[in-house]
Write a protein that holds these residues in place. Structure first.
Motif, PDB file in Angstrom:
ATOM      1  N   PHE A  89       0.846  -1.204   0.000  1.00 15.66           N
ATOM      2  CA  PHE A  89       0.000   0.000   0.000  1.00 15.66           C
ATOM      3  C   PHE A  89       0.882   1.254   0.000  1.00 15.66           C
ATOM      4  N   ILE A  90       1.857   1.289   0.908  1.00 17.56           N
ATOM      5  CA  ILE A  90       2.761   2.449   0.979  1.00 17.56           C
ATOM      6  C   ILE A  90       3.483   2.612  -0.359  1.00 17.56           C
ATOM      7  N   ASP A  91       3.984   1.495  -0.880  1.00 21.08           N
ATOM      8  CA  ASP A  91       4.864   1.560  -2.048  1.00 21.08           C
ATOM      9  C   ASP A  91       4.125   1.907  -3.339  1.00 21.08           C
ATOM     10  N   TRP A  92       2.817   1.710  -3.366  1.00 24.45           N
ATOM     11  CA  TRP A  92       2.050   2.113  -4.555  1.00 24.45           C
ATOM     12  C   TRP A  92       2.274   3.605  -4.804  1.00 24.45           C
ATOM     13  N   LEU A  93       2.105   4.395  -3.746  1.00 22.07           N
ATOM     14  CA  LEU A  93       2.253   5.845  -3.904  1.00 22.07           C
ATOM     15  C   LEU A  93       3.706   6.217  -4.190  1.00 22.07           C
ATOM     16  N   VAL A  94       4.622   5.604  -3.458  1.00 25.57           N
ATOM     17  CA  VAL A  94       6.044   5.938  -3.636  1.00 25.57           C
ATOM     18  C   VAL A  94       6.466   5.609  -5.078  1.00 25.57           C
ATOM     19  N   PHE A  95       6.039   4.468  -5.577  1.00 21.70           N
ATOM     20  CA  PHE A  95       6.373   4.044  -6.948  1.00 21.70           C
ATOM     21  C   PHE A  95       5.929   5.103  -7.967  1.00 21.70           C
ATOM     22  N   HIS A  96       4.708   5.614  -7.776  1.00 20.52           N
ATOM     23  CA  HIS A  96       4.178   6.549  -8.768  1.00 20.52           C
ATOM     24  C   HIS A  96       4.700   7.970  -8.597  1.00 20.52           C
ATOM     25  N   VAL A  97       5.168   8.289  -7.399  1.00 24.25           N
ATOM     26  CA  VAL A  97       5.574   9.673  -7.139  1.00 24.25           C
ATOM     27  C   VAL A  97       7.094   9.857  -7.261  1.00 24.25           C
ATOM     28  N   GLU A  98       7.849   8.845  -6.866  1.00 25.22           N
ATOM     29  CA  GLU A  98       9.321   8.963  -6.866  1.00 25.22           C
ATOM     30  C   GLU A  98       9.894   8.049  -7.940  1.00 25.22           C
ATOM     31  N   HIS A  99      10.421   8.661  -9.001  1.00 27.21           N
ATOM     32  CA  HIS A  99      10.852   7.837 -10.137  1.00 27.21           C
ATOM     33  C   HIS A  99      11.974   6.854  -9.813  1.00 27.21           C
ATOM     34  N   LEU A 102       4.886   9.380   2.631  1.00 28.23           N
ATOM     35  CA  LEU A 102       3.920   9.145   3.712  1.00 28.23           C
ATOM     36  C   LEU A 102       3.551  10.420   4.449  1.00 28.23           C
ATOM     37  N   GLN A 103       4.503  11.358   4.507  1.00 32.88           N
ATOM     38  CA  GLN A 103       4.187  12.625   5.167  1.00 32.88           C
ATOM     39  C   GLN A 103       3.039  13.319   4.422  1.00 32.88           C
ATOM     40  N   LEU A 104       3.162  13.363   3.089  1.00 29.06           N
ATOM     41  CA  LEU A 104       2.095  13.965   2.271  1.00 29.06           C
ATOM     42  C   LEU A 104       0.798  13.183   2.441  1.00 29.06           C
ATOM     43  N   PHE A 105       0.950  11.858   2.440  1.00 27.09           N
ATOM     44  CA  PHE A 105      -0.218  11.000   2.514  1.00 27.09           C
ATOM     45  C   PHE A 105      -0.955  11.194   3.842  1.00 27.09           C
ATOM     46  N   ILE A 106      -0.220  11.216   4.928  1.00 24.36           N
ATOM     47  CA  ILE A 106      -0.862  11.293   6.246  1.00 24.36           C
ATOM     48  C   ILE A 106      -1.628  12.613   6.392  1.00 24.36           C
TER      49      ILE A 106
END
Ligand SMILES: Nc1ncnc2c1ncn2[C@@H]1O[C@H](COP(=O)(O)OP(=O)(O)OP(=O)(O)O)[C@@H](O)[C@H]1O
Ligand SMILES: [Mg+2]
Length: 372
Positions: A135-145, A197-201
């Protein structure tokens, strides 16, 4: 990134489906066993190379067929990208994006970012840490190349380190290069994850109050090793244990997201309904941060929403999905129940499809659908 066309051949009971989708709301209704979840599975195959329902690819191939294909057009502001997947019972696979063969499912995921909400995703809270890492890595994958390169490096490094740990006798010098690489990659991955995660939270905290009233709800990122100590020290300290167990017991591959209410794990104290709402809020918040960070939109696949949430909460979900301005594919047995939460938004483009014995027919706009 709306998908404006979906063509499916020989996937479960879907033999020959070819439909034009709305870039906003798509509702699929039909009896039990008609093929609704299979339509969503087809889209998940297109965006992930596999189904959200099962890792057993063979079961996806229609009975008496040797392979299935799924094809679609992903629309960007300026262009339309064809995307296709073929997988056979024997295990062959072929992924194509924009007319070119691609070897990794990550290329599909980049082209068609998906969020899935179904009965299994509700296990995000009470399932294993792996589910929360994904779940965490879905966002990281799409946001951080650069995240995916680091993540792949981590898998490689752990494989080598673990195989050394499983040997009878290992010299510290043999492990040293892998430990150094592990520490470098861990630092990178941890930084990417904490930033996202900071942005996400922040987004999640603003949104969750509307979904579910829970006092003292907290999300805490656990990076996979002691937060106050360098990984190198923790690895050195745990070497004997790692040798005994034959695997690396600390590092970013052990990260987790701790979700608590009043200091207790949410999974231990929330009702089933409260957990579902919380997971919906988590997934909606991800789509929101994804849009903010990338100026793109993800596609939501929501399986049997009416069975999972009562009407008030379906209305809240509808409001957030409308606000996200994203494309949504939702299934349900009863057409009226499925359409009810969207009645308030006549201005939003909406397509309704009837699914029957593996055929998918546009309910109101027969001319936009080609069912064979
Ligand atoms: N490999 C396969 N080949 C052919 N049919 C299959 C295969 N795998 C599953 N099926 C059948 O496909 C049908 C569609 O299943 P699906 O789960 O999509 O139905 P559904 O409309 O979502 O039903 P429900 O409302 O109960 O969730 C079922 O009848 C199932 O038994
Ligand atoms: Mg279903």
């Amino acid at each position: 990134m709306p998908l404006n066309r979906l063509a499916v051949q020989s996937l479960r009971n879907l033999n020959a489906v070819d439909i034009d989708l709305s870039d906003r709301i798509n509702l699929f209704y039909g009896q039990n066993g008609s093929g609704k979840t299979s339509v969503l599975e087809a889209v998940s195959v297109l965006g992930q190379g596999r189904s959200f329902r099962s890792h057993k690819l063979k079961t996806l191939v229609g009975n008496d067929k040797d392979h299935f294909t799924v094809f679609g057009h992903v629309v960007d502001a300026s262009r339309q990208t064809p995307i296709g997947v073929m997988r056979s019972k024997k295990g062959d696979s072929l992924f194509k994006v924009d007319g070119k063969l691609v070897s990794a499912a990550s290329s599909l995921a980049e082209c068609l970012p998906l969020q899935v909400i179904n009965a299994q995703t509700f296990q995000l809270l009470d399932g294993s840490p792996k589910q929360r890492r994904q779940f965490i890595d879905w966002l990281v994958f799409h946001v951080e190349h650069d995240f995916f390169i680091a993540w792949k490096g981590l898998q490689r490094c752990l494989k080598h380190r673990n195989s050394l740990l499983r040997r009878d006798r290992i010299a510290a010098a043999e492990l040293a290069p892998w430990d150094r690489e592990l520490c470098l990659l861990a630092e990178k991955i941890d930084t990417f994850r904490s930033q996202s995660l900071q942005l996400f939270i922040e987004a999640f905290e603003a949104l969750v109050v509307e979904f579910v009233q829970l006092d003292d709800l907290k999300l805490q990122y656990l990076r996979g090793w002691d937060k106050d100590r360098p990984l190198a020290d923790v690895l050195a300290e745990g070497l004997d244990r790692d040798c005994r167990q034959g695997y690396t017991s600390v590092g970013p591959h052990r990260a987790d997201l701790r979700i608590t209410v009043g200091g207790q794990l949410a999974a231990d104290i929330l009702s089933r309904g409260q957990m579902k709402l919380l997971v919906c809020a988590l997934r909606i918040a991800q789509g929101y941060v994804f849009s903010q960070q990338t100026q793109r939109r993800c596609l939501y696949l929501i399986d049997d929403l009416p069975a999972e949430l009562d009407s008030d909460y379906q209305a809240i979900m509808a409001r957030w999905l409308v606000a996200l301005n994203c494309q949504v594919l939702i299934t349900g047995v009863d057409r009226l129940v499925l359409e009810a939460p969207w009645g308030e938004y006549p201005e939003i483009s909406k397509s309704v499809f009837h699914v029957e014995h593996g055929n998918v027919v546009a309910a109101d706009k027969a001319s936009t659908t080609k069912t064979q």
